[in-house]
Design a protein around this motif. Structure first.
Motif, PDB file in Angstrom:
ATOM      1  N   UNK A 122     -37.634 -93.731  -6.637  1.00 58.58           N
ATOM      2  CA  UNK A 122     -38.657 -92.730  -6.395  1.00 58.58           C
ATOM      3  C   UNK A 122     -38.105 -91.340  -6.653  1.00 58.58           C
ATOM      4  N   UNK A 123     -38.985 -90.380  -6.703  1.00 58.15           N
ATOM      5  CA  UNK A 123     -38.622 -88.977  -6.939  1.00 58.15           C
ATOM      6  C   UNK A 123     -38.923 -88.102  -5.735  1.00 58.15           C
ATOM      7  N   UNK A 124     -39.794 -88.559  -4.818  1.00 59.91           N
ATOM      8  CA  UNK A 124     -40.335 -87.667  -3.804  1.00 59.91           C
ATOM      9  C   UNK A 124     -39.402 -87.424  -2.619  1.00 59.91           C
ATOM     10  N   UNK A 125     -38.556 -88.390  -2.258  1.00 59.90           N
ATOM     11  CA  UNK A 125     -37.626 -88.133  -1.159  1.00 59.90           C
ATOM     12  C   UNK A 125     -36.646 -87.022  -1.538  1.00 59.90           C
ATOM     13  N   UNK A 126     -36.341 -86.915  -2.828  1.00 59.51           N
ATOM     14  CA  UNK A 126     -35.489 -85.816  -3.283  1.00 59.51           C
ATOM     15  C   UNK A 126     -36.205 -84.476  -3.122  1.00 59.51           C
ATOM     16  N   UNK A 127     -37.527 -84.474  -3.246  1.00 63.04           N
ATOM     17  CA  UNK A 127     -38.315 -83.260  -3.041  1.00 63.04           C
ATOM     18  C   UNK A 127     -38.318 -82.900  -1.553  1.00 63.04           C
ATOM     19  N   UNK A 128     -38.461 -83.894  -0.680  1.00 69.30           N
ATOM     20  CA  UNK A 128     -38.326 -83.650   0.759  1.00 69.30           C
ATOM     21  C   UNK A 128     -36.981 -82.974   1.040  1.00 69.30           C
ATOM     22  N   UNK A 129     -35.932 -83.598   0.507  1.00 70.21           N
ATOM     23  CA  UNK A 129     -34.561 -83.085   0.722  1.00 70.21           C
ATOM     24  C   UNK A 129     -34.436 -81.642   0.248  1.00 70.21           C
ATOM     25  N   UNK A 130     -34.964 -81.359  -0.936  1.00 69.34           N
ATOM     26  CA  UNK A 130     -34.870 -80.005  -1.492  1.00 69.34           C
ATOM     27  C   UNK A 130     -35.566 -78.997  -0.587  1.00 69.34           C
ATOM     28  N   UNK A 131     -36.784 -79.331  -0.176  1.00 66.34           N
ATOM     29  CA  UNK A 131     -37.534 -78.421   0.697  1.00 66.34           C
ATOM     30  C   UNK A 131     -36.794 -78.192   2.006  1.00 66.34           C
ATOM     31  N   UNK A 132     -36.244 -79.261   2.580  1.00 68.43           N
ATOM     32  CA  UNK A 132     -35.542 -79.117   3.856  1.00 68.43           C
ATOM     33  C   UNK A 132     -34.225 -78.366   3.684  1.00 68.43           C
ATOM     34  N   UNK A 133     -33.545 -78.571   2.573  1.00 66.95           N
ATOM     35  CA  UNK A 133     -32.298 -77.851   2.316  1.00 66.95           C
ATOM     36  C   UNK A 133     -32.543 -76.344   2.306  1.00 66.95           C
ATOM     37  N   UNK A 134     -33.659 -75.937   1.716  1.00 68.83           N
ATOM     38  CA  UNK A 134     -33.980 -74.514   1.614  1.00 68.83           C
ATOM     39  C   UNK A 134     -34.894 -74.038   2.746  1.00 68.83           C
ATOM     40  N   UNK A 135     -35.119 -74.937   3.721  1.00 69.61           N
ATOM     41  CA  UNK A 135     -35.962 -74.608   4.888  1.00 69.61           C
ATOM     42  C   UNK A 135     -37.329 -74.084   4.456  1.00 69.61           C
ATOM     43  N   UNK A 136     -37.887 -74.775   3.482  1.00 77.14           N
ATOM     44  CA  UNK A 136     -39.174 -74.369   2.943  1.00 77.14           C
ATOM     45  C   UNK A 136     -40.338 -74.753   3.828  1.00 77.14           C
ATOM     46  N   UNK A 137     -41.458 -74.107   3.569  1.00 73.34           N
ATOM     47  CA  UNK A 137     -42.692 -74.349   4.312  1.00 73.34           C
ATOM     48  C   UNK A 137     -43.664 -75.154   3.455  1.00 73.34           C
ATOM     49  N   UNK A 138     -44.315 -76.121   4.080  1.00 73.91           N
ATOM     50  CA  UNK A 138     -45.354 -76.918   3.429  1.00 73.91           C
ATOM     51  C   UNK A 138     -46.702 -76.532   4.036  1.00 73.91           C
ATOM     52  N   UNK A 139     -47.608 -76.082   3.211  1.00 74.86           N
ATOM     53  CA  UNK A 139     -48.923 -75.633   3.669  1.00 74.86           C
ATOM     54  C   UNK A 139     -49.863 -76.832   3.670  1.00 74.86           C
ATOM     55  N   UNK A 140     -50.440 -77.125   4.828  1.00 73.17           N
ATOM     56  CA  UNK A 140     -51.235 -78.348   4.997  1.00 73.17           C
ATOM     57  C   UNK A 140     -52.645 -78.011   5.449  1.00 73.17           C
ATOM     58  N   UNK A 141     -53.673 -78.494   4.752  1.00 73.59           N
ATOM     59  CA  UNK A 141     -55.052 -78.187   5.148  1.00 73.59           C
ATOM     60  C   UNK A 141     -55.417 -78.873   6.456  1.00 73.59           C
ATOM     61  N   UNK A 142     -56.325 -78.274   7.187  1.00 73.74           N
ATOM     62  CA  UNK A 142     -56.758 -78.859   8.458  1.00 73.74           C
ATOM     63  C   UNK A 142     -57.851 -79.912   8.272  1.00 73.74           C
TER      64      UNK A 142
ATOM     65  N   UNK B  26     -56.990 -72.189  12.369  1.00 68.10           N
ATOM     66  CA  UNK B  26     -57.181 -71.728  10.996  1.00 68.10           C
ATOM     67  C   UNK B  26     -57.464 -72.902  10.052  1.00 68.10           C
ATOM     68  N   UNK B  27     -57.677 -72.592   8.782  1.00 69.73           N
ATOM     69  CA  UNK B  27     -58.021 -73.628   7.803  1.00 69.73           C
ATOM     70  C   UNK B  27     -56.829 -74.494   7.426  1.00 69.73           C
ATOM     71  N   UNK B  28     -55.632 -74.032   7.725  1.00 70.19           N
ATOM     72  CA  UNK B  28     -54.423 -74.775   7.378  1.00 70.19           C
ATOM     73  C   UNK B  28     -53.303 -74.378   8.338  1.00 70.19           C
ATOM     74  N   UNK B  29     -52.224 -75.155   8.303  1.00 71.23           N
ATOM     75  CA  UNK B  29     -51.084 -74.872   9.166  1.00 71.23           C
ATOM     76  C   UNK B  29     -49.796 -75.116   8.384  1.00 71.23           C
ATOM     77  N   UNK B  30     -48.701 -74.654   8.928  1.00 68.89           N
ATOM     78  CA  UNK B  30     -47.392 -74.834   8.296  1.00 68.89           C
ATOM     79  C   UNK B  30     -46.719 -76.091   8.844  1.00 68.89           C
ATOM     80  N   UNK B  31     -46.206 -76.899   7.941  1.00 64.62           N
ATOM     81  CA  UNK B  31     -45.531 -78.147   8.302  1.00 64.62           C
ATOM     82  C   UNK B  31     -44.174 -78.193   7.609  1.00 64.62           C
ATOM     83  N   UNK B  32     -43.284 -78.994   8.162  1.00 63.61           N
ATOM     84  CA  UNK B  32     -42.010 -79.259   7.485  1.00 63.61           C
ATOM     85  C   UNK B  32     -42.150 -80.428   6.508  1.00 63.61           C
TER      86      UNK B  32
END
Length: 302
Positions: free
Chosen positions: A206-226, A144-150
């Motif tokens: 930095x601010x972004x590692x906290x965003x990683x942590x937040x997404x992982x805490x809530x088991x969120x999905x990251x949509x990544x283009x192919x 597909x055009x994209x996939x799900x990543x952690x």
């Protein structure tokens, strides 16, 4: 002309980068532009001069794009606080939108892709991040055009107010066992456990590692283009974090994503893609992980 979702641009004191980015945006239509600009610390004369040049570029752009707002901090915030405040300000006013730092230059496909993903997954609470970057070095993951990543990539990305409202600026160590279970990858966890501690201790501003942590805490999905839709031109000695111009991710080639976008029926994490990112990009930064990888090479598949 297509009108894209709202766009936040964050800047500091790099007029050359800002000019390249604004030139990319000049002939495109967005529902609204937001600019957030940190202020140099007192006494940094050269930074003050360069920031004035950035402001001139932005103000000239805004004269031609009336649907624009500017947030300029009166005192220096630093990378961590400036970005947190900018994104929060953005989502206080918008339900969803795209974010670009001044050195992240988008290809033509980024805006189409991000806008479509924001609409398609706006009611899916597990979808928390839309990446513009692809670090698979030409390898396609799935059909597909994209996939799900952690893994969220933040060089050109998009999200929703509902996701950003979960953002936590402090990485609570008591949640790390659950995050380790979610990642299901000891090397990925070990790398981030270290940077999480450095972030909490203020060693990494930095601010972004906290965003990683937040997404992982809530088991969120990251949509990544192919395909890779963003190139970062900011690698060099004047960068805050991306200081190595020989980094494998420096100035990646921008690709086009075919239309119409081919959607998967379900977002399922692509473990192979996340393994590849770990082995080819994170491990290279970490001497201890390199030693571990040499002993456990078989678990890291391309």
């Amino acid at each position: 002309m297509i009108t894209y979702k709202p766009l936040l641009i964050t800047a500091f004191s790099r007029p050359d980068y800002m000019k390249v980015l604004l030139d990319k945006l000049a002939n495109k239509s967005f529902s609204k532009f937001y600019f957030a600009i940190d202020t140099p610390r007192n006494g940094f004369v050269e930074q003050e001069k360069l920031q004035k040049e950035v402001l001139v570029l932005i103000e000239d752009f805004c004269r031609h794009h009336k649907n624009s707002l500017i947030l300029k901090h009166s005192e220096n915030q630093g990378c961590k606080i400036a970005m947190q405040k900018a994104i929060t300000w953005f989502f206080e006013q918008e339900e969803m939108g795209m974010i670009l730092e001044d050195d992240c230059i988008p290809g033509e496909s980024f805006f189409d892709f991000a806008s479509e993903m924001l609409d398609r997954y706006q009611d899916d609470d597990k979808a928390m991040h839309v990446s513009g970057s692809n670090f698979q070095l030409g390898r396609k993951r799935g059909k597909h055009s994209y996939y799900a990543s952690k893994v969220p990539h933040i060089w050109g990305w998009a999200t929703w107010r509902r996701a950003w409202q979960k953002y936590e600026s402090y990485i609570d160590p008591t949640n790390l066992p659950e995050i380790k279970q979610h990642l299901n990858n000891d090397l990925m966890f070990e790398y981030h456990e270290k940077v999480f501690k450095k972030t909490n201790d203020g060693e990494i501003n930095t601010w972004d590692y906290q965003w990683f942590y937040t997404i992982w805490k809530y088991r969120g999905t990251c949509i990544t283009p192919n395909k890779n839709l963003i190139t970062n031109i900011g690698f060099g000695i004047d960068a805050t974090h991306t200081t190595d111009p020989n980094n494998s991710l420096a100035a990646l080639q921008i690709e086009a994503l075919k239309k119409p976008i081919n959607h998967p029926t379900k977002l399922v994490f692509n473990e192979t893609a996340d393994h590849f990112y770990l082995r080819n990009h994170l491990v290279r930064k970490d001497t201890l992980l390199k030693k571990v990888v040499r002993k456990t090479r078989s678990i890291l598949k391309p």
